[in-house]
Design an enzyme around this catalytic site. Structure first.
Site, PDB file in Angstrom:
ATOM      1  N   HIS A  45      51.755  42.116  44.596  1.00  0.00           N
ATOM      2  CA  HIS A  45      51.090  42.529  45.834  1.00  0.00           C
ATOM      3  C   HIS A  45      50.843  44.043  45.820  1.00  0.00           C
ATOM      4  O   HIS A  45      49.724  44.517  46.010  1.00  0.00           O
ATOM      5  CB  HIS A  45      51.957  42.120  47.032  1.00  0.00           C
ATOM      6  N   GLU A  46      51.905  44.790  45.596  1.00  0.00           N
ATOM      7  CA  GLU A  46      51.776  46.256  45.622  1.00  0.00           C
ATOM      8  C   GLU A  46      50.861  46.744  44.498  1.00  0.00           C
ATOM      9  O   GLU A  46      50.123  47.707  44.648  1.00  0.00           O
ATOM     10  CB  GLU A  46      53.152  46.927  45.531  1.00  0.00           C
ATOM     11  N   HIS A  53      47.326  46.636  45.593  1.00  0.00           N
ATOM     12  CA  HIS A  53      46.946  47.838  46.349  1.00  0.00           C
ATOM     13  C   HIS A  53      46.723  49.007  45.383  1.00  0.00           C
ATOM     14  O   HIS A  53      45.773  49.771  45.520  1.00  0.00           O
ATOM     15  CB  HIS A  53      48.074  48.249  47.300  1.00  0.00           C
ATOM     16  N   HIS A  68      43.584  48.913  43.388  1.00  0.00           N
ATOM     17  CA  HIS A  68      42.458  49.138  44.311  1.00  0.00           C
ATOM     18  C   HIS A  68      42.259  50.642  44.492  1.00  0.00           C
ATOM     19  O   HIS A  68      41.132  51.149  44.534  1.00  0.00           O
ATOM     20  CB  HIS A  68      42.767  48.475  45.661  1.00  0.00           C
TER      21      HIS A  68
HETATM   22 ZN   LIG Z   1      50.122  45.095  51.533  1.00  0.00          ZN
END
Ligand SMILES: [Zn+2]
Length: 649
Positions: free
Chosen positions: A441-442, A445, A448
């Site tokens: 998940h991290e 980010h 991105h």
């Molecule tokens: Zn998040």
């Protein structure tokens, strides 16, 4: 040439240097404003870069305060916050800057590129949403509302906290704690006058433990009732907040607060949000009913709200019997990290190279990212728990990709911080599968932010991305942590090297979707309530009536009348989620949709994966996510893939 800032901070001189920098910035703004012919190049760019450099100076402090917290970091951090807040408030109300941005957009709209135009548009919108363009009287009222709102929000969470802390349930009969896991029981256990007793509270781990495992139904209800009747005085605060938010929205020329909220989001209209949520309710309901039917077979009495966690646990055990501990040897931290790098390399062609540099802790490491052999970004990983680190997991951006004033390129960098079990000389750090999901998940980010190729830093990477789209790339990547072909890249037993067996992976996926339709309905109930509540001024009993009317559609077990869930809904009354709680589901739909297109193409042969890199990751915040998403998929979003992700048919 040094592409990346050296990570360093001097706490002793920090405040002094900060003040000097801000003064210098203010002087520079004055000078820039005095220019006769203001242009993007001579006005907007220097201001953007000034902000970027301030970030470079400030980020190490907020980072170190979170990962190596001490009295000293706390003191300096607390001292710096009001200074920064005052500085940015002043800028947000600088009418001359606002006018200059508008003028430049007017003069240069035919010659600027789309990134520059978006920078101007977002800045102008920011000024307008803080009321910079309005008359003095309105501005004054807006300022009053803001102060009052933050006081009320603060009281809301304080009341909730006080009520949470005021309650305890003492249990003396061993029969009443049978079946509660040992570690939870140890936390609850104390001795008084030579008698062993157990204390349960409304704090999260304790409350969850009893309602999930506590065998005594009466005690479960007692705790549940205490929990859902906390802070009745918050009802008045809700009324006041709703009035103020509506007034604020009206002063800023919006019909209501919901309309104000979506002005900065990807969703275009209020109807679009409600339509989206209601469709998901319709699609999930039949399966949720089936789930409830199955759950009901676990109990002789008709299930009530305070029973569902308890019987869910029994049913889950019966169906899957998933033992977390058996998985951990397959998820040794270093294997997982390298495996994730390997996966990203196969998917996007990015490679990671460890950097030899000294950071804030021995357990923190940095890596350089290369795409097609070209250095693109730096990633800092600080994954293990330690006493001085704040809990949870997060990504924090440091440098942002852009072109500087002199035309040279600045590369991006980002931190990923987690709280995984610490490793030692003799013991490796073995993760739970949840931790693996968190890391993915991290990382979603982080890439991105880091892989953006945008030249304007205010809309590069995660900057300028709409709030309801920010979780799209993170949730997108986390989905891969359940994919067999991805897990097999790195999930090997740290001792025997055996690759994780297929049936273990299958079990993981199935248990992830356990009671997923019911969970979906619950989240939708919160989202619809939040969004409708901010669409007009609901007062007193109208708030409960609204919630009841939504529950007719979403709550399959009738909620007891004493339940005043709204008085504890801190996300929207004390956090930043007002008329924005729907964002969780909104971003999830985007992520599921893009994910399955790639899965269906055969993950490592996927053309869409390459497009995801080119369009979504490179694009950052330079266009609305609704545009980028359509460019990626060649169509509008399809909510059915969210159902598929959750195993809802
Ligand atoms: Zn998040």
């Amino acid at each position: 040439m040094n592409e990346f800032l050296e990570f360093k901070i001097n706490l002793d001189s920090f405040i002094e240097v900060l003040n000097a920098k801000l003064e210098q910035n203010n002087t520079q703004i004055q000078t820039l404003l005095k220019q006769e012919n203001k242009t993007y190049v001579n006005f907007v760019k220097p201001i953007q870069m000034m902000d970027e450099r301030l970030e470079h100076f400030f980020t190490p402090l907020s980072h170190i305060n979170s990962v190596n917290n001490s009295d000293k970091t706390q003191k300096v951090y607390a001292e710096s916050l009001p200074i920064i807040t005052e500085y940015s408030t002043q800028i947000s109300q600088n009418i001359d800057m606002y006018k200059s941005y508008k003028e430049i957009l007017e003069n240069e709209k035919d010659t600027l590129n789309f990134q520059q135009i978006r920078v101007l548009e977002l800045n102008i919108q920011g000024f307008e949403l803080s009321g910079a363009h309005l008359d003095e009287k309105t501005k004054k009222r807006l300022a009053e509302i803001n102060i009052k709102k933050s006081e009320l929000s603060n009281n809301f969470s304080q009341n909730l906290l006080d009520a949470t802390n005021a309650y305890e349930k003492i249990i003396t009969d061993e029969e009443d704690v049978k079946g509660i896991p040992n570690s939870d029981l140890e936390d609850a256990k104390f001795t008084e006058d030579g008698v062993v007793k157990y204390k349960f509270t409304l704090q999260m781990p304790s409350y969850i433990s009893y309602v999930t495992y506590g065998p005594n139904r009466e005690i479960r209800e007692e705790l549940y009732k205490a929990y859902v009747t906390r802070a009745p005085e918050n009802a008045i605060i809700i009324d006041e907040l709703l009035v103020l938010k509506n007034e604020m929205a009206n002063l800023l020329e919006f019909e209501n607060y919901s309309e104000y909220s979506i002005a900065t989001k990807m969703a275009n209209t209020q109807d679009e949000v409600i339509g989206f949520l209601e469709k998901l309710v319709k699609d999930s309901k039949a399966q949720a009913k089936e789930e409830l039917k199955e759950l009901q077979t676990m109990s002789d009495t008709t299930l009530e709200n305070f029973d569902s966690a308890y019987y869910s646990e029994i049913l889950k055990k019966e169906k899957y019997d998933l033992d977390e501990e058996l998985y951990r040897p397959y998820f040794e931290q270093k294997n997982v990290v390298n495996g994730m790098f390997d996966f990203l390399s196969k998917l996007f062609g990015i490679t990671f190279k460890k950097v030899d540099e000294i950071l804030w802790d021995d357990k923190a490491f940095s890596y350089d990212l290369h795409v097609d052999g070209k250095l693109r970004a730096r990633l800092y990983l600080d994954l293990e728990a330690r006493e001085s680190k704040r809990g949870g997991a997060w990504m924090h951006n440091f440098q942002t990709h852009c072109t500087k004033e002199d035309g040279t390129e600045q590369l991006a960098s980002a931190f990923i911080v987690c709280n995984f079990p610490p490793s030692s000389q003799n013991n490796p750090s073995l993760l739970r599968h949840d931790d693996v999901v968190t890391l993915f998940h991290e990382m979603g980010h982080a890439i991105h932010h880091m892989l953006s190729t945008v030249n304007e830093n205010e809309v590069s990477g995660v900057n300028g991305v709409e709030w309801d789209a920010v979780e799209f790339p993170s949730q997108f990547l986390e989905n891969f942590a359940y994919e067999p072909s991805v897990l097999k890249l790195f999930a090997s037993h740290y001792k025997t090297k055996e690759i994780i067996p297929d049936d273990m992976i299958k079990k993981l996926v199935k248990s992830k979707n356990f009671l997923s339709a019911s969970g979906m309905l619950r989240q939708l109930e919160f989202s619809i309530f939040d969004f409708k509540l901010h669409s007009k001024v609901y007062q007193g009993d109208e708030v409960q009536a609204l919630l009841d009317s939504i529950r007719k559609d979403t709550a399959l077990i009738k909620t007891p009348d004493y339940n005043k869930f709204q008085n504890g809904f801190a996300h929207i009354f004390a956090g930043g989620y007002a008329a924005g709680y729907y964002s969780y589901k909104w971003a999830e739909v985007l992520s599921a949709d893009a994910f399955f297109l790639i899965v269906d193409e055969g993950i490592f042969n996927s053309k869409t994966a390459k497009k995801y890199l080119d369009i979504i990751l490179n694009g950052g915040g330079s266009k609305s996510m609704s545009i980028l998403f359509k460019e990626l998929m060649g169509r509008e979003v399809d909510t059915n893939n969210l159902l598929r992700l959750n195993g809802i048919k």
